[in-house]
Design a protein around this motif. Structure first.
Motif, PDB file in Angstrom:
ATOM      1  N   ALA A 199      23.223 -33.838  25.213  1.00 52.53           N
ATOM      2  CA  ALA A 199      24.426 -34.666  25.185  1.00 52.53           C
ATOM      3  C   ALA A 199      24.675 -35.349  26.523  1.00 52.53           C
ATOM      4  O   ALA A 199      24.426 -34.793  27.599  1.00 52.53           O
ATOM      5  N   PHE A 200      25.205 -36.553  26.447  1.00 54.78           N
ATOM      6  CA  PHE A 200      25.652 -37.346  27.587  1.00 54.78           C
ATOM      7  C   PHE A 200      27.100 -37.728  27.306  1.00 54.78           C
ATOM      8  O   PHE A 200      27.433 -38.140  26.193  1.00 54.78           O
ATOM      9  N   LEU A 201      27.974 -37.562  28.293  1.00 55.38           N
ATOM     10  CA  LEU A 201      29.400 -37.831  28.119  1.00 55.38           C
ATOM     11  C   LEU A 201      30.001 -36.994  26.992  1.00 55.38           C
ATOM     12  O   LEU A 201      30.696 -37.499  26.107  1.00 55.38           O
ATOM     13  N   ALA A 202      29.701 -35.687  27.016  1.00 56.40           N
ATOM     14  CA  ALA A 202      30.287 -34.759  26.056  1.00 56.40           C
ATOM     15  C   ALA A 202      31.520 -34.102  26.672  1.00 56.40           C
ATOM     16  O   ALA A 202      31.570 -33.892  27.888  1.00 56.40           O
ATOM     17  N   HIS A 336      27.198 -36.470  15.952  1.00 51.06           N
ATOM     18  CA  HIS A 336      26.003 -36.446  16.789  1.00 51.06           C
ATOM     19  C   HIS A 336      26.395 -36.862  18.206  1.00 51.06           C
ATOM     20  O   HIS A 336      27.149 -37.812  18.394  1.00 51.06           O
ATOM     21  N   PRO A 337      25.875 -36.195  19.211  1.00 50.40           N
ATOM     22  CA  PRO A 337      26.320 -36.505  20.574  1.00 50.40           C
ATOM     23  C   PRO A 337      25.762 -37.831  21.070  1.00 50.40           C
ATOM     24  O   PRO A 337      24.706 -38.294  20.617  1.00 50.40           O
ATOM     25  N   VAL A 338      26.469 -38.433  22.009  1.00 49.85           N
ATOM     26  CA  VAL A 338      25.876 -39.513  22.784  1.00 49.85           C
ATOM     27  C   VAL A 338      24.754 -38.901  23.611  1.00 49.85           C
ATOM     28  O   VAL A 338      24.874 -37.789  24.133  1.00 49.85           O
ATOM     29  N   ALA A 339      23.635 -39.618  23.708  1.00 58.07           N
ATOM     30  CA  ALA A 339      22.468 -39.073  24.407  1.00 58.07           C
ATOM     31  C   ALA A 339      21.621 -40.227  24.932  1.00 58.07           C
ATOM     32  O   ALA A 339      21.832 -41.390  24.572  1.00 58.07           O
ATOM     33  N   ILE A 340      20.681 -39.904  25.785  1.00 59.61           N
ATOM     34  CA  ILE A 340      19.683 -40.890  26.210  1.00 59.61           C
ATOM     35  C   ILE A 340      18.699 -41.057  25.064  1.00 59.61           C
ATOM     36  O   ILE A 340      17.988 -40.130  24.689  1.00 59.61           O
ATOM     37  N   MET A 341      18.664 -42.261  24.482  1.00 59.36           N
ATOM     38  CA  MET A 341      17.904 -42.487  23.256  1.00 59.36           C
ATOM     39  C   MET A 341      16.687 -43.396  23.452  1.00 59.36           C
ATOM     40  O   MET A 341      15.863 -43.533  22.547  1.00 59.36           O
ATOM     41  N   ASP A 342      16.581 -44.034  24.595  1.00 57.79           N
ATOM     42  CA  ASP A 342      15.469 -44.965  24.818  1.00 57.79           C
ATOM     43  C   ASP A 342      15.397 -45.233  26.313  1.00 57.79           C
ATOM     44  O   ASP A 342      16.316 -44.891  27.070  1.00 57.79           O
ATOM     45  N   SER A 343      14.313 -45.820  26.754  1.00 59.87           N
ATOM     46  CA  SER A 343      14.213 -46.219  28.160  1.00 59.87           C
ATOM     47  C   SER A 343      13.415 -47.503  28.269  1.00 59.87           C
ATOM     48  O   SER A 343      12.557 -47.801  27.432  1.00 59.87           O
ATOM     49  N   PHE A 344      13.721 -48.271  29.304  1.00 62.10           N
ATOM     50  CA  PHE A 344      13.040 -49.537  29.550  1.00 62.10           C
ATOM     51  C   PHE A 344      12.477 -49.535  30.963  1.00 62.10           C
ATOM     52  O   PHE A 344      13.152 -49.119  31.922  1.00 62.10           O
ATOM     53  N   SER A 345      11.271 -50.010  31.086  1.00 59.69           N
ATOM     54  CA  SER A 345      10.675 -50.218  32.393  1.00 59.69           C
ATOM     55  C   SER A 345      10.917 -51.658  32.821  1.00 59.69           C
ATOM     56  O   SER A 345      11.111 -52.547  31.985  1.00 59.69           O
ATOM     57  N   VAL A 346      10.889 -51.875  34.108  1.00 57.25           N
ATOM     58  CA  VAL A 346      11.151 -53.207  34.624  1.00 57.25           C
ATOM     59  C   VAL A 346      10.024 -54.155  34.214  1.00 57.25           C
ATOM     60  O   VAL A 346       8.840 -53.781  34.190  1.00 57.25           O
ATOM     61  N   ILE A 347      10.398 -55.384  33.844  1.00 57.23           N
ATOM     62  CA  ILE A 347       9.377 -56.381  33.502  1.00 57.23           C
ATOM     63  C   ILE A 347       9.211 -57.428  34.607  1.00 57.23           C
ATOM     64  O   ILE A 347       8.207 -58.127  34.652  1.00 57.23           O
ATOM     65  N   PHE A 454      15.660 -48.063  33.155  1.00 60.21           N
ATOM     66  CA  PHE A 454      16.923 -48.292  32.451  1.00 60.21           C
ATOM     67  C   PHE A 454      16.938 -47.332  31.270  1.00 60.21           C
ATOM     68  O   PHE A 454      16.107 -47.429  30.369  1.00 60.21           O
ATOM     69  N   LEU A 455      17.873 -46.364  31.273  1.00 64.53           N
ATOM     70  CA  LEU A 455      17.993 -45.369  30.207  1.00 64.53           C
ATOM     71  C   LEU A 455      19.080 -45.824  29.240  1.00 64.53           C
ATOM     72  O   LEU A 455      20.241 -45.965  29.625  1.00 64.53           O
ATOM     73  N   HIS A 456      18.706 -46.054  28.006  1.00 66.07           N
ATOM     74  CA  HIS A 456      19.663 -46.499  26.984  1.00 66.07           C
ATOM     75  C   HIS A 456      20.384 -45.298  26.397  1.00 66.07           C
ATOM     76  O   HIS A 456      19.766 -44.367  25.870  1.00 66.07           O
ATOM     77  N   THR A 457      21.720 -45.295  26.496  1.00 64.78           N
ATOM     78  CA  THR A 457      22.536 -44.206  25.969  1.00 64.78           C
ATOM     79  C   THR A 457      23.350 -44.702  24.785  1.00 64.78           C
ATOM     80  O   THR A 457      23.899 -45.815  24.801  1.00 64.78           O
ATOM     81  N   ARG A 458      23.432 -43.875  23.759  1.00 65.76           N
ATOM     82  CA  ARG A 458      24.230 -44.210  22.576  1.00 65.76           C
ATOM     83  C   ARG A 458      24.435 -42.956  21.745  1.00 65.76           C
ATOM     84  O   ARG A 458      23.833 -41.906  21.998  1.00 65.76           O
ATOM     85  N   ASN A 459      25.270 -43.069  20.733  1.00 69.88           N
ATOM     86  CA  ASN A 459      25.427 -42.016  19.740  1.00 69.88           C
ATOM     87  C   ASN A 459      24.065 -41.743  19.101  1.00 69.88           C
ATOM     88  O   ASN A 459      23.341 -42.672  18.720  1.00 69.88           O
ATOM     89  N   SER A 460      23.709 -40.472  18.971  1.00 68.26           N
ATOM     90  CA  SER A 460      22.372 -40.108  18.485  1.00 68.26           C
ATOM     91  C   SER A 460      22.309 -39.944  16.971  1.00 68.26           C
ATOM     92  O   SER A 460      21.423 -39.255  16.454  1.00 68.26           O
ATOM     93  N   SER A 461      23.222 -40.594  16.249  1.00 69.80           N
ATOM     94  CA  SER A 461      23.158 -40.572  14.779  1.00 69.80           C
ATOM     95  C   SER A 461      21.782 -41.024  14.319  1.00 69.80           C
ATOM     96  O   SER A 461      21.229 -41.992  14.843  1.00 69.80           O
ATOM     97  N   ILE A 485      24.806 -53.131  17.803  1.00 67.89           N
ATOM     98  CA  ILE A 485      25.261 -51.926  17.109  1.00 67.89           C
ATOM     99  C   ILE A 485      24.938 -50.692  17.955  1.00 67.89           C
ATOM    100  O   ILE A 485      25.803 -49.848  18.234  1.00 67.89           O
ATOM    101  N   LYS A 486      23.685 -50.581  18.382  1.00 61.42           N
ATOM    102  CA  LYS A 486      23.284 -49.402  19.146  1.00 61.42           C
ATOM    103  C   LYS A 486      24.081 -49.279  20.447  1.00 61.42           C
ATOM    104  O   LYS A 486      24.492 -48.176  20.830  1.00 61.42           O
ATOM    105  N   SER A 487      24.312 -50.402  21.106  1.00 64.53           N
ATOM    106  CA  SER A 487      25.014 -50.370  22.387  1.00 64.53           C
ATOM    107  C   SER A 487      26.465 -49.958  22.253  1.00 64.53           C
ATOM    108  O   SER A 487      27.071 -49.489  23.220  1.00 64.53           O
ATOM    109  N   ASN A 488      27.036 -50.142  21.072  1.00 63.34           N
ATOM    110  CA  ASN A 488      28.464 -49.870  20.887  1.00 63.34           C
ATOM    111  C   ASN A 488      28.741 -48.654  20.010  1.00 63.34           C
ATOM    112  O   ASN A 488      29.896 -48.384  19.678  1.00 63.34           O
TER     113      ASN A 488
END
Length: 901
Positions: A199-202, A336-347, A454-461, A485-488
């Motif tokens: 969980a993130f921001l629990a 479902h908790p908010v969590a780190i769900m994805d990551s992006f590398s710099v382009i 860049f770590l993408h955080t969102r609800n882990s539904s 949708i994912k961002s919000n």
């Protein structure tokens, strides 16, 4: 013994597998089935619940044996067994009988852990803190930023972000161990130095004077024989927002505080509890500043190595302070908790100014950076995230809340890794000040950024669906909306992941189906309904946001199109999941809100609010320009009353069914008298919203429906298919055209990039849906509203929906619509009964559709036909029913392949 072809594939309790924190009395079971044969259905079921896994395996159902219960329902089955104990794990399984009366084998063993129902269940655990807030310094509700300078000395103090620790010993073999914990605003829990859960921001954020959430975490694998250590770090969240840097609002419910009970179950049958109290030790953490709106600062020189591990010397720490308990009711967080769900590398890395670096990650989304850096002790790097860049190619936060930044002060070890814990933002770019990329030839004195992610955080539904088609622009639009949708999706549905982070209510239902097709939002939407109940006033008023952390003014406080989420969202949960319990719980709220609207009306006409927010007219986007506010407000009022009547029927409130039916007829008559021009079959200004909303909501009397629909389409065509409907109206426009068989119009309005709309946003470089149709830089460029065409991608192009009289997707409507140049489309959707899949292709004069229907479900499949077309199923000629230019075939579960030649 002969067994059924049916098999139980997946079991759920409270729509989740092995949930933790369920009610001791009011909860539900469900399951998905598989079968080799087509058209298979369940004819009966039996549920067994036991106090131990061994007893369950031996079929000793000492908690509940439902016996054989006839019926084909396999979702939302209520528990009817013995009274359950709090903080206790139970085990369950189910078997079913097929349509021939043959039983299946038992399902795999599943479990659930009950929560804590009252103060007694916390075993005398106390709220503890590093410091407390004087009652005179509380700021509840919060204060909107423009008025913060009137607050004198309030909300100036930086709350300490504290650490808590406690050692405990285990000398017997552990069967299981669970932590019941609430840390306000947010917490991170560790056992023996290892973070518990993802969980993130629990826990999720709520209006803390009404409801506070707690989590239940399984820590069995983390405890060990001998000395153990529990560590907790707290941050502010929405519980305390001070007046530093950027803030949308400020509030002070209290200082960060902790409540915890750890229950250890031993193999010998005994139990032991470790509770939060003044024997715990506390100290300030290296987080020197954290704000949900403004960022986070971390000084690694303040780290205390091993602070959350056994044997740490905490003699210089002070004892935790017993602090005032929050005013809220504690409730288990089953979302479902908010969590780190994805990551992006710099382009790409640019240097727009000497020794200032901008990292481009290629995607606008919600999240946080993670930096690996090396340098000298005391050096500080500053990270400034942004969605877009200004004319100088520097971070541009003008529309997203500035200043927001993150800072990290190095401790001087070799490579240091850090990411913030108690804040997030919407970003694509990160501007780095005070450090340089590794290998850069610049100043040798600056620390080097070894890597920046860049770590993408969102609800882990869980993901609920997929869509693709042969039209590449539509695929890009799908991705554009899906990122918004994912961002919000957080612990509320936010409007944007930066400037506001508030749950503006209109989008929760207008975008509800678009969200639901992509994510299983049962837990999140149940939580949102509770937020609505908390936000309602005794007079029945429901504000535009919930939780209502701050009271806005005018239409931003009270707008019927926003408050109506209080009626529409319980209906959506019932429609999607067959959840009658949420209807029962929300019914008093819904009745009071409809009465509130009636009291505000003038002869059943409402004339206030924001109207069709951000419609595309001649002026700057904002309040409605093209459609009278009274039209949208009264139309949604009518829709509320119609739905409330349906929910009264569900609850067998017969007198109220009659009452609301009469009220709906009165509103409809008043609406048509005021807004409808019978001679020309036009509503009000004739805008897209003015015409579509009455069609979608059922306000158009039957003799005029076809004429109104034709006039709507003719108007769109005459204006060259330009899109003008706004936040409220566009949902109803898509729905009216789709249900009216005018998907070709939807296609032509959206299959373009030359005028403001989805394609136009993409052409301007957007990677997430923007707040305005023309993707203006001065407003948000990651915004949830306006994504309503997503619903049509699934229901229209992929053709996946349920019939209007269906609940829980028990009777599917498969109705693919091959329009424009689209020659193929595929979709999948995870219904409560299992996965629904469609895939169709046009090739010359042949149309082919492959369909998967889950077990225990039926489907009406509508195929497009022309003239003397023939229909084949698995290469066999069939004679289906003809309905409104299509053929309809009734199917049971299984896989099908249809051809129209």
């Amino acid at each position: 013994m002969s067994y059924a072809q049916l098999q139980v594939e997946t079991t759920r309790c409270e729509n989740n597998q092995n949930p933790l924190g369920v009610s001791t009395a009011n909860f539900h079971f469900g399951w998905e089935l598989s079968a080799k044969d087509r058209s298979e259905t369940q004819s009966a079921y039996q549920i067994g619940v036991s106090s131990s896994k061994a007893k369950l395996i031996a079929n000793e159902f000492d908690v509940w044996n439902s016996g054989k219960i006839p019926g084909n329902n396999s979702i939302m089955i209520p528990y009817r067994g013995n009274k359950l104990k709090p903080a206790t794990v139970y085990f369950w399984k189910v078997k079913v009988w097929d349509k021939k009366g043959l039983p299946s084998i038992w399902s795999e063993v599943d479990s659930f852990c009950t929560g804590l129902e009252n103060t007694k269940d916390w075993q005398n655990a106390k709220w503890i803190g590093y410091e407390d807030l004087a009652d005179s310094m509380r700021v509840v509700p919060g204060v909107h930023a423009p008025y913060a300078n009137q607050m004198k000395g309030k909300c100036l103090q930086r709350p300490v972000s504290p650490l808590f620790r406690k050692d405990f010993k285990i000398s017997k073999k552990v069967a299981s161990a669970f932590a019941f914990i609430s840390g306000l605003g947010h917490y991170e829990l560790s056992i023996n130095g290892e973070k518990v859960g993802k969980a993130f921001l629990a826990p999720g954020w709520t209006y803390y004077d009404k409801t506070c959430l707690y989590n239940v975490l399984d820590i069995t694998s983390l405890v060990k024989q001998g000395t153990n250590s529990v560590g907790v770090m707290l941050g502010n969240g929405f519980y305390n927002i001070n007046r530093e840097r950027y803030f949308k609002l400020v509030d002070a419910f209290g200082m960060p505080k902790l409540l915890s009970r750890i229950k250890i179950n031993y193999e010998d049958g005994t139990t032991e509890d470790l509770i939060s109290n003044s024997s715990w030790k506390t100290a300030s953490s290296p987080i020197t500043f954290n704000s949900i709106y403004a960022g986070e600062d971390y000084d690694a020189r303040m780290e205390l190595p091993g602070w959350n591990k056994p044997g740490f010397d905490d003699k210089n720490w002070k004892n935790a302070e017993l602090v005032k308990a929050p005013l809220c009711k504690l409730t288990s967080d089953l979302d479902h908790p908010v969590a780190i769900m994805d990551s992006f590398s710099v382009i790409k890395i640019n240097e727009p100014k000497s020794m200032v670096f901008v990292y481009d990650f290629g995607q606008n989304a919600s999240g946080i950076p993670e930096i690996k850096i090396k340098g000298h002790r005391g050096q500080t790097v500053k990270l400034i995230p942004s969605e877009i860049l200004n004319k100088d190619n520097m971070a541009n936060q003008v529309a997203t809340g500035e200043p927001y930044y993150l800072s990290y002060t190095l401790k001087g070890d070799s490579i240091e890794t850090w990411h913030p814990r108690f804040t997030y933002y919407g970003l694509r770019y990160i501007q780095v000040d005070g450090a340089k990329p590794a290998g850069h030839a610049g100043s040798s004195s600056l620390p080097e950024v070894v890597s920046l992610k860049f770590l993408h955080t969102r609800n882990s539904s869980p993901a609920n669906g997929t869509f693709t088609c042969s039209n590449e622009l539509f695929n890009r639009i799908y991705t554009l909306i899906n990122w918004a949708i994912k961002s919000n999706l957080q612990s509320v549905v936010t409007d944007c992941p930066h400037r506001e982070k508030l749950s503006w209510l209109e989008q929760n239902y207008l975008m509800g189906a678009s969200i639901h097709y992509n994510f299983d939002n049962y837990g999140l939407y149940r939580k949102l309904v509770n937020d609505l109940i908390d936000a309602q006033t005794p007079e029945g008023f429901i504000p535009d946001i919930a939780p209502e952390f701050v009271k806005f003014q005018d239409g931003f406080l009270d707008s019927p199109e926003w408050g109506s989420a209080g009626v529409i969202m319980p209906w959506l949960l019932y429609s999607w999941y067959h959840d009658e319990n949420v209807v029962q719980k929300a019914y008093p709220m819904m009745k009071k809100y409809v009465q509130y609207l009636q009291n505000k009306s003038d002869h059943q006409i409402l004339s206030y609010g924001l109207g069709d927010w951000f419609d595309y007219g001649p002026g700057r986007p904002g309040e409605a320009q093209l459609t009278p506010k009274a039209l949208t407000a009264t139309a949604i009022y009518y829709y509320d009353v119609v739905l409330l009547g349906k929910m009264a029927a569900i609850l067998n409130q017969k007198a109220e069914v009659v009452k609301y039916d009469l009220q709906a007829k009165e509103i409809k008559a008043a609406f048509n008298t005021k807004f409808f021009d019978k001679n020309n079959a036009v509503y009000s200004t004739g805008s897209q919203t003015a015409m579509a909303m009455p069609l979608s909501a059922g306000l158009v009397n039957t003799p005029y429906r076809s004429a109104v629909l034709k006039n709507l389409c003719d108007s769109i065509i005459s204006h060259n298919y330009k899109l003008t409907a706004g936040d409220i109206g566009f949902h109803f426009l898509v729905d009216a055209l789709d249900k009216g068989g005018k998907s070709e119009v939807i296609y032509k309005m959206n299959n373009r990039d030359d005028v403001p709309g989805y394609g136009y946003q993409l052409k301007k470089g957007a990677t997430a849906l923007t707040e305005s149709w023309p993707a203006l830089q001065e407003v948000s460029n990651n915004h949830l509203m306006l994504g309503h065409v997503m619903e049509w991608f699934y229901s229209g192009l992929a053709g996946i929906d349920q019939e209007s009289n269906s609940v829980g997707f028990k009777t599917l409507r498969i109705r693919p619509q091959p329009v424009g140049d689209i020659n193929s489309a595929s979709g999948s959707f995870h219904s409560p009964y299992g996965w629904v899949k469609t895939s169709w292709k046009k090739d010359g004069g042949k149309f082919t559709l492959s369909v998967t229907i889950p077990v225990n479900v039926t489907a009406n499949i509508y195929l497009p036909v022309v003239g003397s077309s023939k229909v084949y199923e698995n290469e066999k000629l069939i004679k289906p029913d003809h309905i409104n230019g299509a053929v309809m075939i009734k199917c049971g579960s299984g896989n099908y392949k249809f051809e129209v030649k």
